[in-house]
Design an enzyme around this catalytic site. Structure first.
Site, PDB file in Angstrom:
ATOM      1  N   GLU A 115       4.172 -13.677  -4.297  1.00  0.00           N
ATOM      2  CA  GLU A 115       3.770 -13.830  -5.697  1.00  0.00           C
ATOM      3  C   GLU A 115       4.978 -14.096  -6.599  1.00  0.00           C
ATOM      4  OE1 GLU A 115       1.527 -10.114  -5.145  1.00  0.00           O
ATOM      5  OE2 GLU A 115      -0.055 -11.082  -6.295  1.00  0.00           O
TER       6      GLU A 115
ATOM      7  N   ALA B 198       5.164  -5.860  -2.613  1.00  0.00           N
ATOM      8  CA  ALA B 198       5.314  -4.690  -3.471  1.00  0.00           C
ATOM      9  C   ALA B 198       5.480  -3.483  -2.544  1.00  0.00           C
ATOM     10  CB  ALA B 198       4.078  -4.529  -4.341  1.00  0.00           C
TER      11      ALA B 198
ATOM     12  N   GLY C  45       3.594  -9.226  -2.844  1.00  0.00           N
ATOM     13  CA  GLY C  45       4.336  -9.390  -4.099  1.00  0.00           C
ATOM     14  C   GLY C  45       5.542 -10.311  -3.961  1.00  0.00           C
TER      15      GLY C  45
ATOM     16  N   GLU D 135      -2.326  -8.412   1.704  1.00  0.00           N
ATOM     17  CA  GLU D 135      -2.826  -7.179   1.061  1.00  0.00           C
ATOM     18  C   GLU D 135      -4.158  -6.724   1.633  1.00  0.00           C
ATOM     19  OE1 GLU D 135      -1.498  -9.779  -0.547  1.00  0.00           O
ATOM     20  OE2 GLU D 135      -0.225  -9.093  -2.195  1.00  0.00           O
TER      21      GLU D 135
HETATM   22  N1  CAA Z   1       6.753  -1.797   1.137  1.00  0.00           N
HETATM   23  C1  CAA Z   1       7.495  -0.753   1.534  1.00  0.00           C
HETATM   24  N2  CAA Z   1       8.242  -0.757   2.668  1.00  0.00           N
HETATM   25  C2  CAA Z   1       8.212  -1.864   3.424  1.00  0.00           C
HETATM   26  C3  CAA Z   1       7.454  -2.990   3.064  1.00  0.00           C
HETATM   27  C4  CAA Z   1       6.691  -2.932   1.854  1.00  0.00           C
HETATM   28  N3  CAA Z   1       5.965  -3.957   1.400  1.00  0.00           N
HETATM   29  N4  CAA Z   1       7.615  -3.922   4.020  1.00  0.00           N
HETATM   30  C5  CAA Z   1       8.466  -3.416   4.928  1.00  0.00           C
HETATM   31  N5  CAA Z   1       8.830  -2.167   4.563  1.00  0.00           N
HETATM   32  C6  CAA Z   1       9.725  -1.255   5.272  1.00  0.00           C
HETATM   33  C7  CAA Z   1       9.074  -0.639   6.514  1.00  0.00           C
HETATM   34  O1  CAA Z   1       8.273   0.453   6.145  1.00  0.00           O
HETATM   35  C8  CAA Z   1      10.286  -0.272   7.317  1.00  0.00           C
HETATM   36  O2  CAA Z   1      10.816   0.912   6.772  1.00  0.00           O
HETATM   37  P1  CAA Z   1      11.388   2.069   7.784  1.00  0.00           P
HETATM   38  O3  CAA Z   1      12.528   1.406   8.505  1.00  0.00           O
HETATM   39  O4  CAA Z   1      11.829   3.149   6.847  1.00  0.00           O
HETATM   40  O5  CAA Z   1      10.279   2.442   8.686  1.00  0.00           O
HETATM   41  C9  CAA Z   1      11.271  -1.391   7.022  1.00  0.00           C
HETATM   42  O6  CAA Z   1      10.833  -1.993   5.792  1.00  0.00           O
HETATM   43  C10 CAA Z   1      11.288  -2.451   8.084  1.00  0.00           C
HETATM   44  O7  CAA Z   1       9.958  -2.925   8.271  1.00  0.00           O
HETATM   45  P2  CAA Z   1       9.229  -2.956   9.721  1.00  0.00           P
HETATM   46  O8  CAA Z   1       9.772  -1.897  10.608  1.00  0.00           O
HETATM   47  O9  CAA Z   1       7.763  -2.934   9.456  1.00  0.00           O
HETATM   48  O10 CAA Z   1       9.725  -4.371  10.252  1.00  0.00           O
HETATM   49  P3  CAA Z   1       8.954  -5.317  11.304  1.00  0.00           P
HETATM   50  O11 CAA Z   1       9.930  -6.368  11.674  1.00  0.00           O
HETATM   51  O12 CAA Z   1       8.310  -4.535  12.368  1.00  0.00           O
HETATM   52  O13 CAA Z   1       7.776  -6.005  10.434  1.00  0.00           O
HETATM   53  C11 CAA Z   1       6.799  -7.035   8.476  1.00  0.00           C
HETATM   54  C12 CAA Z   1       8.080  -6.836   9.339  1.00  0.00           C
HETATM   55  C13 CAA Z   1       5.781  -7.838   9.282  1.00  0.00           C
HETATM   56  C14 CAA Z   1       7.216  -7.803   7.238  1.00  0.00           C
HETATM   57  C15 CAA Z   1       6.225  -5.642   8.122  1.00  0.00           C
HETATM   58  O14 CAA Z   1       7.261  -4.834   7.574  1.00  0.00           O
HETATM   59  C16 CAA Z   1       5.104  -5.673   7.135  1.00  0.00           C
HETATM   60  O15 CAA Z   1       3.987  -6.025   7.497  1.00  0.00           O
HETATM   61  N6  CAA Z   1       5.370  -5.289   5.850  1.00  0.00           N
HETATM   62  C17 CAA Z   1       4.356  -5.171   4.863  1.00  0.00           C
HETATM   63  C18 CAA Z   1       3.902  -6.516   4.332  1.00  0.00           C
HETATM   64  C19 CAA Z   1       2.802  -6.322   3.311  1.00  0.00           C
HETATM   65  O16 CAA Z   1       1.735  -5.823   3.604  1.00  0.00           O
HETATM   66  N7  CAA Z   1       3.063  -6.748   2.061  1.00  0.00           N
HETATM   67  C20 CAA Z   1       2.127  -6.586   0.984  1.00  0.00           C
HETATM   68  C21 CAA Z   1       2.432  -5.321   0.210  1.00  0.00           C
HETATM   69  S1  CAA Z   1       1.200  -4.930  -1.007  1.00  0.00           S
HETATM   70  C22 CAA Z   1       1.520  -5.974  -2.303  1.00  0.00           C
HETATM   71  O17 CAA Z   1       2.463  -6.739  -2.303  1.00  0.00           O
HETATM   72  C23 CAA Z   1       0.550  -5.840  -3.449  1.00  0.00           C
HETATM   73  C24 CAA Z   1       0.767  -6.760  -4.568  1.00  0.00           C
HETATM   74  O18 CAA Z   1       0.411  -7.907  -4.519  1.00  0.00           O
HETATM   75  C25 CAA Z   1       1.312  -6.266  -5.824  1.00  0.00           C
END
Ligand code: CAA
Length: 262
Positions: free
Chosen positions: A116, A67, A113, A136
């Site tokens: 999920e 998400a 998400g 998360e």
């Molecule tokens: N939401 C918003 N933006 C996201 C995102 C997310 N879940 N995941 C990645 N992005 C964005 C980053 O912010 C980045 O944007 P910018 O270029 O503008 O800075 C872009 O996508 C590329 O990501 P990274 O630079 O972080 O890429 P990376 O290769 O270094 O890392 C990754 C990849 C390990 C997947 C890392 O992006 C990451 O950890 N993402 C988040 C994963 C996460 O925590 N997901 C859970 C979200 S909460 C949720 O889902 C709640 C629910 O159940 C409803």
């Protein structure tokens, strides 16, 4: 004009492909993506020929990285955060209960998400390079789009709690071993493998296909007795359906059946 975040293609008759195209944000699910996914599912379901929908993410890096964390961070209060979780849950439930079978083509990260979403679809095929996880907890939150419930049912509560409480992702190969995905293939054969499976499903007798899904999905929630009653009722309807008569007759006449969906 609103950004286009979901692309719907009919790959061949009966088989739709939904691609989430918010690649710059690793296909993260914000409200617009959720709305567009729902609108695309509506179009698929409105097509009487639709049998299978394949869902994937654009690019080679991510299926869906979760998400949208910015949207979560900006939730102004408890009510909005609750609404966001319910929005995702309702949409994923619609995929789960749709008459159309669904396959997740997991081309890269399936996190939060994104995992999920994959869990709510009927089958999951992953690229060797994919990683799946519920990270998360690293954000100080928990899954909100159904992960705590679907993951435990799929892989058992010990493994589910480990993934959710540690936040550690698994590689596709390990996901296969634990039953989290149903197949693992090289990334460049992912779509071919999903299509191969979709084609097999799409040529089955349509009513029996729908009932197969309804029974198996139902088995997750029903008491065994309720499920057995539902199965017997659906079995009987299939036996006396035109396709049921045709399929059994074709076997006895040693010829291929011609199913028409009634
Ligand atoms: N939401 C918003 N933006 C996201 C995102 C997310 N879940 N995941 C990645 N992005 C964005 C980053 O912010 C980045 O944007 P910018 O270029 O503008 O800075 C872009 O996508 C590329 O990501 P990274 O630079 O972080 O890429 P990376 O290769 O270094 O890392 C990754 C990849 C390990 C997947 C890392 O992006 C990451 O950890 N993402 C988040 C994963 C996460 O925590 N997901 C859970 C979200 S909460 C949720 O889902 C709640 C629910 O159940 C409803």
């Amino acid at each position: 004009m609103a950004d286009q975040y979901v692309q719907l293609q009919w790959v061949e008759p009966g088989i739709a492909l939904l691609t989430i195209t918010r690649e710059k944000s690793l296909n993260a699910l914000n409200s617009e993506v959720l709305d567009q996914l729902e609108a695309s599912l509506n179009v698929v379901e409105d097509s009487p020929e639709a049998r299978v929908v394949i869902v994937t993410g654009q690019g080679q890096k991510a299926f869906v990285a979760g998400a949208d964390i910015a949207a979560i961070n900006q939730a102004p209060d408890l009510e909005h955060a609750h609404h966001f979780a319910e929005r995702g849950q309702k949409l994923f439930h619609r995929f789960q209960t749709s008459r159309v079978l669904s396959i997740a083509a997991i081309n890269g990260y399936a996190l939060g998400g994104g995992m999920e979403l994959a869990l709510a679809l009927d089958m999951r095929i992953a690229a060797e390079s994919a990683r799946l996880g519920q990270p998360e907890i690293n954000l100080g939150i928990i899954p909100g789009f159904g992960g705590t419930q679907r993951l435990a049912r799929l892989v058992g509560s010990g493994r589910a709690l480990w993934m959710i409480a540690s936040g550690e992702p698994v590689l596709a190969g390990d996901a296969l071993t634990m039953g989290l995905v149903d197949g693992v293939v090289p990334l460049d054969s992912l779509m071919e493998e999903c299509l191969r499976r979709a084609r097999i499903l799409a040529k089955q007798a349509p009513l029996a296909l729908v009932e197969s899904k309804r029974m198996v999905v139902g088995s997750r929630d029903w008491e065994v007795r309720t499920g057995l009653d539902a199965e017997a009722e659906a079995f009987a309807r299939m036996v006396v359906s035109k396709d049921g008569r045709e399929g059994t007759r074709a076997f006895l006449e040693k010829r291929a059946p011609e199913f028409r969906g009634d």
